[in-house]
Design a protein around this motif. Structure first.
Motif, PDB file in Angstrom:
ATOM      1  N   MET A  32      51.552  39.153  55.318  1.00 50.70           N
ATOM      2  CA  MET A  32      51.524  38.359  54.819  1.00 50.70           C
ATOM      3  C   MET A  32      52.747  37.771  54.217  1.00 50.70           C
ATOM      4  SD  MET A  32      48.723  38.385  51.758  1.00 50.70           S
ATOM      5  CE  MET A  32      50.324  38.457  50.252  1.00 50.70           C
ATOM      6  N   ASP A  33      52.704  36.204  54.802  1.00 50.32           N
ATOM      7  CA  ASP A  33      53.589  35.256  54.043  1.00 50.32           C
ATOM      8  C   ASP A  33      52.898  34.552  53.269  1.00 50.32           C
ATOM      9  OD1 ASP A  33      55.333  37.142  54.679  1.00 50.32           O
ATOM     10  OD2 ASP A  33      56.388  36.022  56.626  1.00 50.32           O
ATOM     11  N   TYR A  34      51.762  33.809  52.713  1.00 47.55           N
ATOM     12  CA  TYR A  34      51.399  33.499  52.199  1.00 47.55           C
ATOM     13  C   TYR A  34      50.985  33.536  50.599  1.00 47.55           C
ATOM     14  CZ  TYR A  34      47.925  35.754  54.913  1.00 47.55           C
ATOM     15  OH  TYR A  34      46.618  36.048  55.229  1.00 47.55           O
ATOM     16  N   GLN A  35      50.094  33.260  50.241  1.00 47.63           N
ATOM     17  CA  GLN A  35      49.124  33.154  48.580  1.00 47.63           C
ATOM     18  C   GLN A  35      47.719  32.935  48.716  1.00 47.63           C
ATOM     19  OE1 GLN A  35      51.080  30.476  45.418  1.00 47.63           O
ATOM     20  NE2 GLN A  35      53.020  31.917  45.275  1.00 47.63           N
ATOM     21  N   TYR A  36      47.722  33.933  48.444  1.00 45.81           N
ATOM     22  CA  TYR A  36      46.301  33.208  47.691  1.00 45.81           C
ATOM     23  C   TYR A  36      45.165  32.779  46.917  1.00 45.81           C
ATOM     24  CZ  TYR A  36      45.739  38.326  50.326  1.00 45.81           C
ATOM     25  OH  TYR A  36      45.847  39.328  51.191  1.00 45.81           O
ATOM     26  N   PRO A  37      44.222  32.175  47.538  1.00 42.82           N
ATOM     27  CA  PRO A  37      44.045  31.187  46.732  1.00 42.82           C
ATOM     28  C   PRO A  37      43.140  31.493  45.594  1.00 42.82           C
ATOM     29  CG  PRO A  37      42.822  30.843  49.202  1.00 42.82           C
ATOM     30  CD  PRO A  37      44.114  32.260  49.054  1.00 42.82           C
ATOM     31  N   ILE A  38      43.235  31.383  44.695  1.00 44.18           N
ATOM     32  CA  ILE A  38      42.635  32.031  43.123  1.00 44.18           C
ATOM     33  C   ILE A  38      42.282  31.046  42.511  1.00 44.18           C
ATOM     34  CG2 ILE A  38      43.508  34.053  43.501  1.00 44.18           C
ATOM     35  CD1 ILE A  38      45.555  33.750  41.072  1.00 44.18           C
ATOM     36  N   ASP A  39      41.462  31.226  41.562  1.00 38.12           N
ATOM     37  CA  ASP A  39      41.256  30.266  40.058  1.00 38.12           C
ATOM     38  C   ASP A  39      42.297  30.604  38.741  1.00 38.12           C
ATOM     39  OD1 ASP A  39      40.211  28.899  37.909  1.00 38.12           O
ATOM     40  OD2 ASP A  39      38.061  28.731  38.795  1.00 38.12           O
ATOM     41  N   HIS A  40      42.898  30.524  38.690  1.00 37.95           N
ATOM     42  CA  HIS A  40      43.694  30.892  37.223  1.00 37.95           C
ATOM     43  C   HIS A  40      43.398  31.139  36.124  1.00 37.95           C
ATOM     44  CE1 HIS A  40      47.538  30.479  39.497  1.00 37.95           C
ATOM     45  NE2 HIS A  40      47.505  29.856  39.378  1.00 37.95           N
ATOM     46  N   ASP A  41      41.582  30.556  36.666  1.00 40.83           N
ATOM     47  CA  ASP A  41      40.503  30.844  34.795  1.00 40.83           C
ATOM     48  C   ASP A  41      39.785  31.917  34.530  1.00 40.83           C
ATOM     49  OD1 ASP A  41      41.905  28.795  33.640  1.00 40.83           O
ATOM     50  OD2 ASP A  41      40.042  27.253  34.701  1.00 40.83           O
ATOM     51  N   TRP A  42      40.075  32.845  35.988  1.00 43.56           N
ATOM     52  CA  TRP A  42      39.618  33.890  36.332  1.00 43.56           C
ATOM     53  C   TRP A  42      40.058  35.225  35.327  1.00 43.56           C
ATOM     54  CZ3 TRP A  42      39.678  33.748  42.284  1.00 43.56           C
ATOM     55  CH2 TRP A  42      38.799  32.731  42.936  1.00 43.56           C
ATOM     56  N   SER A  43      39.510  36.075  35.268  1.00 44.42           N
ATOM     57  CA  SER A  43      39.810  37.221  34.502  1.00 44.42           C
ATOM     58  C   SER A  43      41.285  38.055  35.579  1.00 44.42           C
ATOM     59  CB  SER A  43      38.576  38.441  34.131  1.00 44.42           C
ATOM     60  OG  SER A  43      37.943  39.210  34.982  1.00 44.42           O
ATOM     61  N   THR A  44      41.603  39.267  35.479  1.00 47.01           N
ATOM     62  CA  THR A  44      42.342  39.979  35.938  1.00 47.01           C
ATOM     63  C   THR A  44      41.522  41.269  36.882  1.00 47.01           C
ATOM     64  OG1 THR A  44      44.305  39.929  34.354  1.00 47.01           O
ATOM     65  CG2 THR A  44      44.771  41.542  36.053  1.00 47.01           C
ATOM     66  N   ASP A  45      40.665  41.146  36.602  1.00 43.79           N
ATOM     67  CA  ASP A  45      39.950  41.842  37.122  1.00 43.79           C
ATOM     68  C   ASP A  45      39.074  41.114  38.419  1.00 43.79           C
ATOM     69  OD1 ASP A  45      40.395  44.029  36.215  1.00 43.79           O
ATOM     70  OD2 ASP A  45      38.204  44.462  34.619  1.00 43.79           O
ATOM     71  N   GLU A  46      38.509  39.874  37.711  1.00 45.76           N
ATOM     72  CA  GLU A  46      37.966  38.941  38.660  1.00 45.76           C
ATOM     73  C   GLU A  46      39.177  38.670  39.837  1.00 45.76           C
ATOM     74  OE1 GLU A  46      35.148  36.731  36.388  1.00 45.76           O
ATOM     75  OE2 GLU A  46      36.714  36.317  36.411  1.00 45.76           O
ATOM     76  N   ILE A  47      40.500  38.239  39.759  1.00 42.53           N
ATOM     77  CA  ILE A  47      41.385  37.840  40.775  1.00 42.53           C
ATOM     78  C   ILE A  47      41.400  39.204  41.570  1.00 42.53           C
ATOM     79  CG2 ILE A  47      44.039  37.370  40.622  1.00 42.53           C
ATOM     80  CD1 ILE A  47      43.624  35.747  38.654  1.00 42.53           C
ATOM     81  N   ILE A  48      41.072  40.115  41.423  1.00 46.33           N
ATOM     82  CA  ILE A  48      41.997  41.306  41.939  1.00 46.33           C
ATOM     83  C   ILE A  48      40.904  41.868  43.231  1.00 46.33           C
ATOM     84  CG2 ILE A  48      41.738  43.920  42.159  1.00 46.33           C
ATOM     85  CD1 ILE A  48      43.094  43.593  39.134  1.00 46.33           C
ATOM     86  N   ASP A  49      39.485  41.669  42.456  1.00 42.89           N
ATOM     87  CA  ASP A  49      38.122  41.434  43.347  1.00 42.89           C
ATOM     88  C   ASP A  49      38.883  40.282  44.442  1.00 42.89           C
ATOM     89  OD1 ASP A  49      37.333  43.345  41.797  1.00 42.89           O
ATOM     90  OD2 ASP A  49      35.887  42.674  40.874  1.00 42.89           O
ATOM     91  N   VAL A  50      38.594  39.526  43.876  1.00 43.79           N
ATOM     92  CA  VAL A  50      38.756  38.564  44.910  1.00 43.79           C
ATOM     93  C   VAL A  50      39.839  38.772  45.582  1.00 43.79           C
ATOM     94  CG1 VAL A  50      39.351  35.885  45.725  1.00 43.79           C
ATOM     95  CG2 VAL A  50      37.707  36.435  43.553  1.00 43.79           C
ATOM     96  N   ILE A  51      41.315  38.892  45.128  1.00 42.67           N
ATOM     97  CA  ILE A  51      42.087  39.044  46.679  1.00 42.67           C
ATOM     98  C   ILE A  51      41.743  40.712  47.585  1.00 42.67           C
ATOM     99  CG2 ILE A  51      44.524  40.670  46.950  1.00 42.67           C
ATOM    100  CD1 ILE A  51      44.845  38.516  43.469  1.00 42.67           C
ATOM    101  N   HIS A  52      41.411  41.298  46.993  1.00 41.72           N
ATOM    102  CA  HIS A  52      40.353  42.154  47.910  1.00 41.72           C
ATOM    103  C   HIS A  52      39.338  42.083  49.029  1.00 41.72           C
ATOM    104  CE1 HIS A  52      39.477  46.532  48.427  1.00 41.72           C
ATOM    105  NE2 HIS A  52      38.158  46.110  48.290  1.00 41.72           N
ATOM    106  N   PHE A  53      38.798  40.795  48.477  1.00 42.44           N
ATOM    107  CA  PHE A  53      37.451  40.219  49.549  1.00 42.44           C
ATOM    108  C   PHE A  53      39.030  39.574  51.135  1.00 42.44           C
ATOM    109  CE2 PHE A  53      36.304  36.030  50.496  1.00 42.44           C
ATOM    110  CZ  PHE A  53      35.139  36.310  52.027  1.00 42.44           C
ATOM    111  N   TYR A  54      39.677  38.356  50.274  1.00 42.14           N
ATOM    112  CA  TYR A  54      40.429  38.407  51.233  1.00 42.14           C
ATOM    113  C   TYR A  54      41.563  38.852  52.224  1.00 42.14           C
ATOM    114  CZ  TYR A  54      40.636  33.973  48.528  1.00 42.14           C
ATOM    115  OH  TYR A  54      40.049  32.623  47.311  1.00 42.14           O
ATOM    116  N   GLU A  55      42.042  40.458  51.673  1.00 46.78           N
ATOM    117  CA  GLU A  55      42.114  41.298  52.515  1.00 46.78           C
ATOM    118  C   GLU A  55      41.582  42.375  53.786  1.00 46.78           C
ATOM    119  OE1 GLU A  55      45.279  43.256  49.294  1.00 46.78           O
ATOM    120  OE2 GLU A  55      43.518  43.870  48.767  1.00 46.78           O
ATOM    121  N   SER A  56      39.899  42.027  52.550  1.00 45.11           N
ATOM    122  CA  SER A  56      39.237  42.884  53.761  1.00 45.11           C
ATOM    123  C   SER A  56      38.882  41.984  54.751  1.00 45.11           C
ATOM    124  CB  SER A  56      37.358  42.800  53.098  1.00 45.11           C
ATOM    125  OG  SER A  56      38.204  43.922  52.123  1.00 45.11           O
TER     126      SER A  56
END
Length: 88
Positions: free
Chosen positions: A1-25
């Protein structure tokens, strides 16, 4: 993976982890296959974090632009599938 996942910086750390988990899935659905129920469960958590359809479309479009993987197609296939494993 040579790219960054789109995230919202207003999310909590747990929310960011869960969204990244969605992208990985989604990546896993394309690359190796993933359990249908697991993917839908992860998507439901993603929707708790991103309830807005407009924000979901924006994030998924940005993810598809950088990865080449369509979240929409993967979730649609998971919803329609009768088997237990989703492969794109």
């Amino acid at each position: 993976m040579d790219y960054q996942y789109p995230i919202d910086h207003d999310w909590s750390t747990d929310e960011i982890i869960d969204v990244i988990h969605f992208y990985e899935s989604i990546e896993q659905a394309y690359e190796r296959g993933i359990d249908r129920d697991k993917l839908l469960h992860i998507y439901n958590r993603f929707k708790e974090i991103v309830p807005s359809k407009a924000q979901e479309k924006t994030l998924c479009r940005e993810f598809e632009e950088v990865s080449g993987y369509s979240s929409y197609r993967a979730i649609k296939k998971a919803r329609e599938a009768s088997g237990s494993i989703i492969r794109m």
